[in-house]
Design a protein around this motif. Structure first.
Motif, PDB file in Angstrom:
ATOM      1  N   ASP A  45       0.875  -1.172   0.000  1.00 14.34           N
ATOM      2  CA  ASP A  45       0.000   0.000   0.000  1.00 14.34           C
ATOM      3  C   ASP A  45       0.922   1.235   0.000  1.00 14.34           C
ATOM      4  N   LEU A  46       0.846   2.019  -1.075  1.00 14.94           N
ATOM      5  CA  LEU A  46       1.819   3.111  -1.240  1.00 14.94           C
ATOM      6  C   LEU A  46       1.663   4.219  -0.209  1.00 14.94           C
ATOM      7  N   SER A  47       0.500   4.254   0.447  1.00 14.79           N
ATOM      8  CA  SER A  47       0.350   5.285   1.474  1.00 14.79           C
ATOM      9  C   SER A  47       0.914   4.800   2.823  1.00 14.79           C
ATOM     10  N   ASP A  48       1.388   3.547   2.861  1.00 12.88           N
ATOM     11  CA  ASP A  48       1.996   2.990   4.078  1.00 12.88           C
ATOM     12  C   ASP A  48       3.494   3.334   4.053  1.00 12.88           C
ATOM     13  N   ALA A  49       3.840   4.443   4.736  1.00 11.35           N
ATOM     14  CA  ALA A  49       5.212   4.972   4.666  1.00 11.35           C
ATOM     15  C   ALA A  49       6.237   3.937   5.115  1.00 11.35           C
ATOM     16  N   ALA A  50       5.945   3.239   6.227  1.00 11.76           N
ATOM     17  CA  ALA A  50       6.925   2.280   6.766  1.00 11.76           C
ATOM     18  C   ALA A  50       7.194   1.167   5.756  1.00 11.76           C
ATOM     19  N   ALA A  51       6.148   0.702   5.093  1.00  9.95           N
ATOM     20  CA  ALA A  51       6.311  -0.389   4.115  1.00  9.95           C
ATOM     21  C   ALA A  51       7.131   0.092   2.915  1.00  9.95           C
ATOM     22  N   LEU A  52       6.861   1.326   2.511  1.00  5.90           N
ATOM     23  CA  LEU A  52       7.572   1.900   1.363  1.00  5.90           C
ATOM     24  C   LEU A  52       9.070   2.051   1.683  1.00  5.90           C
ATOM     25  N   ILE A  53       9.347   2.492   2.894  1.00  4.54           N
ATOM     26  CA  ILE A  53      10.747   2.677   3.305  1.00  4.54           C
ATOM     27  C   ILE A  53      11.448   1.317   3.352  1.00  4.54           C
ATOM     28  N   ARG A  54      10.719   0.293   3.860  1.00  4.97           N
ATOM     29  CA  ARG A  54      11.303  -1.067   3.878  1.00  4.97           C
ATOM     30  C   ARG A  54      11.675  -1.513   2.466  1.00  4.97           C
ATOM     31  N   ILE A  55      10.787  -1.233   1.524  1.00  2.47           N
ATOM     32  CA  ILE A  55      11.081  -1.605   0.119  1.00  2.47           C
ATOM     33  C   ILE A  55      12.361  -0.898  -0.329  1.00  2.47           C
ATOM     34  N   ALA A  56      12.418   0.427  -0.073  1.00  3.24           N
ATOM     35  CA  ALA A  56      13.595   1.198  -0.517  1.00  3.24           C
ATOM     36  C   ALA A  56      14.871   0.669   0.111  1.00  3.24           C
ATOM     37  N   GLU A  57      14.760   0.159   1.332  1.00  2.00           N
ATOM     38  CA  GLU A  57      15.960  -0.323   2.027  1.00  2.00           C
ATOM     39  C   GLU A  57      16.370  -1.723   1.590  1.00  2.00           C
ATOM     40  N   THR A  58      15.431  -2.470   1.019  1.00  2.00           N
ATOM     41  CA  THR A  58      15.771  -3.868   0.697  1.00  2.00           C
ATOM     42  C   THR A  58      16.038  -4.094  -0.796  1.00  2.00           C
ATOM     43  N   VAL A  59      15.468  -3.247  -1.671  1.00  2.00           N
ATOM     44  CA  VAL A  59      15.719  -3.492  -3.104  1.00  2.00           C
ATOM     45  C   VAL A  59      17.109  -2.984  -3.483  1.00  2.00           C
ATOM     46  N   ARG A  60      17.629  -3.513  -4.594  1.00  2.00           N
ATOM     47  CA  ARG A  60      18.891  -3.008  -5.129  1.00  2.00           C
ATOM     48  C   ARG A  60      18.588  -2.321  -6.462  1.00  2.00           C
ATOM     49  N   VAL A  61      18.942  -1.051  -6.550  1.00  2.00           N
ATOM     50  CA  VAL A  61      18.693  -0.308  -7.797  1.00  2.00           C
ATOM     51  C   VAL A  61      20.027  -0.144  -8.516  1.00  2.00           C
ATOM     52  N   ASP A  62      20.112  -0.688  -9.741  1.00  2.00           N
ATOM     53  CA  ASP A  62      21.346  -0.549 -10.538  1.00  2.00           C
ATOM     54  C   ASP A  62      21.025   0.213 -11.805  1.00  2.00           C
ATOM     55  N   LEU A  63      21.782   1.279 -12.051  1.00  2.00           N
ATOM     56  CA  LEU A  63      21.626   2.014 -13.315  1.00  2.00           C
ATOM     57  C   LEU A  63      22.785   1.624 -14.207  1.00  2.00           C
ATOM     58  N   GLN A  64      22.439   1.039 -15.365  1.00  2.00           N
ATOM     59  CA  GLN A  64      23.469   0.715 -16.350  1.00  2.00           C
ATOM     60  C   GLN A  64      23.169   1.553 -17.581  1.00  2.00           C
ATOM     61  N   PRO A  65      24.136   1.713 -18.494  1.00  2.00           N
ATOM     62  CA  PRO A  65      23.851   2.571 -19.646  1.00  2.00           C
ATOM     63  C   PRO A  65      22.552   2.145 -20.361  1.00  2.00           C
ATOM     64  N   GLY A  66      21.550   3.007 -20.297  1.00  2.00           N
ATOM     65  CA  GLY A  66      20.278   2.740 -20.990  1.00  2.00           C
ATOM     66  C   GLY A  66      19.374   1.713 -20.327  1.00  2.00           C
ATOM     67  N   ARG A  67      19.793   1.117 -19.217  1.00  2.00           N
ATOM     68  CA  ARG A  67      18.967   0.090 -18.559  1.00  2.00           C
ATOM     69  C   ARG A  67      18.853   0.375 -17.063  1.00  2.00           C
ATOM     70  N   VAL A  68      17.727  -0.032 -16.486  1.00  2.00           N
ATOM     71  CA  VAL A  68      17.547   0.089 -15.037  1.00  2.00           C
ATOM     72  C   VAL A  68      17.219  -1.300 -14.504  1.00  2.00           C
ATOM     73  N   ARG A  69      17.916  -1.723 -13.466  1.00  2.00           N
ATOM     74  CA  ARG A  69      17.643  -3.032 -12.865  1.00  2.00           C
ATOM     75  C   ARG A  69      17.179  -2.862 -11.425  1.00  2.00           C
ATOM     76  N   LEU A  70      16.212  -3.678 -11.078  1.00  2.00           N
ATOM     77  CA  LEU A  70      15.696  -3.665  -9.709  1.00  2.00           C
ATOM     78  C   LEU A  70      15.945  -5.053  -9.132  1.00  2.00           C
ATOM     79  N   SER A  71      16.822  -5.130  -8.139  1.00  2.00           N
ATOM     80  CA  SER A  71      17.220  -6.420  -7.560  1.00  2.00           C
ATOM     81  C   SER A  71      17.492  -7.452  -8.658  1.00  2.00           C
ATOM     82  N   GLY A  72      18.191  -7.015  -9.700  1.00  2.00           N
ATOM     83  CA  GLY A  72      18.601  -7.944 -10.765  1.00  2.00           C
ATOM     84  C   GLY A  72      17.675  -7.978 -11.971  1.00  2.00           C
ATOM     85  N   ASP A  73      16.390  -7.594 -11.810  1.00  2.00           N
ATOM     86  CA  ASP A  73      15.451  -7.667 -12.936  1.00  2.00           C
ATOM     87  C   ASP A  73      15.501  -6.384 -13.770  1.00  2.00           C
TER      88      ASP A  73
END
Ligand code: DC
Length: 222
Positions: free
Chosen positions: A48-76
């Motif tokens: 639920d995007l209005s659930d701040a604590a849950a959103l922060i948990r997501i931000a703390e656990t996912v891995r965001v990688d920016l590669q030339p022209g591509r964006v990966r989220l925890s590998g995907d």
């Protein structure tokens, strides 16, 4: 060297920032893509995007990688998904959370360490890199920004009414300018560039001239 480019949605920042980085041989950092990736991660996890604590948990656990022209989220590879209308309308939930911002700001600073970089967003010259060597602020009239957004969407096969886009951009401006932390604001030492009526290559020519002047020692052409 750090070059920051800030400005409102639809000012053409991403396209010209990417081209400018190519011309200069610098890395390119699309910070909006990071906020979009976190919002997409939350949607994908059914949070639920209005659930701040849950959103922060997501931000703390996912891995965001920016590669030339591509964006990966925890590998995907989520390059296309983060540009969807669903993510565009949900992303403010991520951008409004101070803890989410702090995590992404830390990541942005880590990526810029010892690198030549062109970084693009809303708060790059103000909050993230106040000591940047060269700061640029891009804007265009609401009509021009909406036309550009419409063309981008048409290229993706999505049709949308121009007036509706003007309205949506104005709502995003309002949100971007009023968030308590990291709000859209021109840094006092940024050079303002109005992009109405200019092609992306013409804008890049101007930006390149400003960056080269910054490199030479602070003189900025009008
Ligand atoms: O530039 P964009 O449309 O991809 O940005 C997506 C959202 O993220 C937008 O609502 C503004 C926000 N954003 C932000 O708050 N700070 C940044 N540095 C970059 C983007």
């Amino acid at each position: 060297m750090i070059v920051t480019i800030d400005g409102p949605a639809g000012a053409g920042k991403s396209t010209v920032a990417r081209k400018l980085a190519q011309r200069l041989g610098f890395h390119f950092l699309d910070t909006g893509a990071m906020y979009r990736a976190v919002a997409y991660g939350a949607l994908r996890a059914g949070v639920d995007l209005s659930d701040a604590a849950a959103l922060i948990r997501i931000a703390e656990t996912v891995r965001v990688d920016l590669q030339p022209g591509r964006v990966r989220l925890s590998g995907d590879d989520v390059t296309n998904q983060i540009r969807s209308a669903a993510v565009t309308s949900a992303v403010h939930h991520a951008a409004d959370q101070v803890d989410v911002r702090q995590r992404l700001v830390d990541l942005q600073r880590a990526l810029a360490e010892d690198a030549d970089i062109v970084t693009e967003g809303r708060d790059q010259g103000t909050v993230v890199f106040p000591q940047a060597d060269c700061k640029l602020y891009l804007s265009a009239s609401p009509h021009e920004r909406a036309r550009r957004r419409q063309r981008e969407m048409e290229q993706r096969g999505e049709g949308v009414d121009l007036e509706q886009l003007v309205q949506q951009l104005s709502e995003r401006d309002q949100r971007d300018a009023s968030r308590p932390v990291g709000r859209l604001q021109q840094a006092s030492d940024a050079t303002f560039v109005e992009t109405d009526g200019l092609s992306s290559d013409e804008v890049v020519d101007r930006l390149e001239a400003i960056v080269r002047a910054c490199r030479r020692g602070g003189h900025r052409p009008e």
